[in-house]
Write an enzyme that holds these catalytic residues in place. Sequence first.
Site, short mmCIF file in Angstrom:
data_model
loop_
_atom_site.label_atom_id
_atom_site.label_comp_id
_atom_site.label_asym_id
_atom_site.label_seq_id
_atom_site.Cartn_x
_atom_site.Cartn_y
_atom_site.Cartn_z
N LYS A 82 0.92 -1.33 -0.04
CA LYS A 82 0.12 -0.04 -0.01
C LYS A 82 0.66 1.10 0.05
CE LYS A 82 0.83 1.36 4.37
NZ LYS A 82 1.31 2.69 4.92
N THR B 234 -3.48 5.89 3.81
CA THR B 234 -2.18 6.30 3.27
C THR B 234 -2.51 7.08 1.98
OG1 THR B 234 -1.67 4.20 2.53
CG2 THR B 234 -0.62 4.71 4.58
#
Length: 321
Positions: free
Chosen positions: A186, A243
């Site tokens: 990610k 994020t």
Amino acid sequence: MKVAILGAGAFGTALAVTLARSGAEVGLWTRDPDHAAAIRREGANTRRLPGVDLPESVSVSAEIDDFGGAPIQLLAMPMQQMAGFLAAHRGALDGKAVVACAKGIDLATARGPTAIIAATCPHSAAAVLTGPSFAGDIARGLPTALTLACADDAEGKALQDALATPALRLYRTTDTVGAELGGALKNVVAIAAGVVIGAQLGDSARAALMTRGFAEMNRLAQALGAKAETLAGLSGLGDLVLTCTSMQSRNFRFGHALGAGEAFDPTITVEGSATAKAVSVLAERHRIDMPIATMVAALVDRRITVEEAISALLARPLKKE
């Protein structure tokens, strides 16, 4: 319950704060004696987590042997430093429960943290703590949920009970590969999402990038033995959403600077940069199509420009979803 936190960055300090508040006996280690002295003197880690007072019950030291008696050792350090650290301190760690709090893939070996722990400390219970979290939120006692992954479910349950706090909810899994890859991959997608926003391509483009990035994460993770449901959980999708949508994320900020053509502080650790390079190697080795990760690796190495990366991705052949 004694816990040693090895690494006095923002996340390690935040863990020290929340665990001490819940009654744990916490030791916080930093490699820099001057840093340790400053934390003790100021009662806070103003260098890494300003504005947060450290509970008086937290012991701070630059001597790792001071915390050798703690049965739980949390490695709160950058992924690329972990292998060297473990090799240097295996005598103090082997036989303890060693929990990695880093997100990434080791660039030298293309391995995740639990594999590195197991190889260096074969008598330790190796685990990883990962998921959508910012250090400031944890330190302020804001509700946060993380994944605790340990191949031995009994060890995982014991760690879950020991490390959960009223505001820090832990979900456990035995799928260490999935939890590690979700947290690592990610970061690569977050860099790409930052590029999209920095280049002013819009929120619609970011949503598309996140979706296709998540598909890449699943392709590689499942090829390496991870479970799809792990990637759909906190350590994968949950962390991806966080994020890719917040300037608190160092990976997103780094990508934003790339997209906007701005300078970025080189002293800030951006785990996704090294991970992108490692992912490119893994993708080629397993013959997995990962265009976003490949483009991020090329951008980080300055082999292509942002404009070239965008054009290359948009020019890819149309296909089924």
